[in-house]
Design an enzyme around this catalytic site. Structure first.
Site, PDB file in Angstrom:
ATOM      1  N   PHE A 177       0.816  -1.225   0.000  1.00 16.34           N
ATOM      2  CA  PHE A 177       0.000   0.000   0.000  1.00 16.34           C
ATOM      3  C   PHE A 177       0.843   1.265   0.000  1.00 16.34           C
ATOM      4  CE2 PHE A 177      -2.484  -3.348   2.217  1.00 16.34           C
ATOM      5  CZ  PHE A 177      -3.376  -3.599   1.179  1.00 16.34           C
ATOM      6  N   ARG A 178       2.018   1.182  -0.630  1.00 16.22           N
ATOM      7  CA  ARG A 178       2.912   2.343  -0.757  1.00 16.22           C
ATOM      8  C   ARG A 178       3.396   2.871   0.602  1.00 16.22           C
ATOM      9  NH1 ARG A 178       3.538   0.876  -5.408  1.00 16.22           N
ATOM     10  NH2 ARG A 178       2.128   1.427  -7.092  1.00 16.22           N
TER      11      ARG A 178
END
Ligand SMILES: Cc1cc2nc3c(=O)[nH]c(=O)nc-3n(C[C@H](O)[C@H](O)[C@H](O)COP(=O)(O)O)c2cc1C
Length: 206
Positions: A177-178
């Protein structure tokens, strides 16, 4: 924290060793950013040819034509940045600092280790200058091949290396999710500001 986590040079070498096993080619390929003194940046790939672990604070060595665009920029403004990206590991390393020329002895030793064709190429290529046509490069290669025959090929005066002395080294790891993992090592100097004392580790938001 293991010892490789505390010494960014050791950690870099550990990551590079992993990349050497997984990358399809050139794990030592790195984007080198330079700039003119008035702040116009430029970037291109080079190959990292040495990492110093015996020198306090470490060093990252690459070689090039001193009369190239990057060579001119590094001589006019001896500051640079390197950015490695290993797709297979989903990791990146960024290094920033001042650069200094490598010694003649060091450049001679590396030049002598290169393939004969690459040594001739270093004489024949007026790197970064306009090329009239491919024929002009091939003509220069043929002329230097005849000139040197089967004898020694000395290192051209316009070909040498630079050592980037890291002031900041960032290790970046891809996370879901970055929400990536970013760890930055800042060089710490002594009172006079020029003696290496160690590294300060800091984490950054992704
Ligand atoms: C993977 C890769 C590695 C390269 N390694 C070097 C290198 O070690 N030294 C070099 O001078 N150019 C190297 N080049 C070529 C440079 O990217 C660039 O074209 C050249 O040095 C001229 O750059 P300049 O005009 O900014 O000086 C490499 C290119 C690639 C794609």
């Amino acid at each position: 924290m293991d010892s490789a986590a505390e010494d960014p040079i050791a950690r870099f070498e550990a990551w590079m060793a992993e990349a050497a096993k997984t990358e399809p080619n050139d794990p030592n390929a790195v984007c080198l950013a330079t700039s003119t003194p008035d702040g116009r940046p430029s970037a291109r790939m080079v190959l990292l040819k040495g990492v110093d672990h015996d020198r306090p604070g470490g060093g990252f060595v690459f070689y090039t034509n001193l009369e190239s665009r990057k060579g001119g920029e590094l001589q006019a403004n001896p500051q640079a940045a390197l950015c490695f990206h290993w797709k297979t590991l989903q990791r990146s390393v960024r290094v920033e600092g001042a650069v200094e020329p490598v010694s003649d002895a060091e450049a001679d030793a590396y030049y002598a280790s290169r393939a004969r064709g690459s040594r001739i190429g270093a004489w024949a290529s007026r790197q970064s200058r306009p090329l009239e046509g491919r024929w002009a490069l091939e003509k220069a290669v043929a002329e230097y091949t005849v000139k040197f025959g089967i004898g020694e090929i000395p290192r051209p005066p316009h070909w040498s290396g630079f050592r980037l002395l890291p002031r900041r080294i960032e290790f970046w790891r891809d996370m879901p999710f970055r929400l990536h993992d970013r760890q930055v090592f800042h060089r710490v100097d002594g009172g006079a500001g020029d003696s290496f004392e160690g590294w300060r580790l800091e984490a950054l938001y992704p």
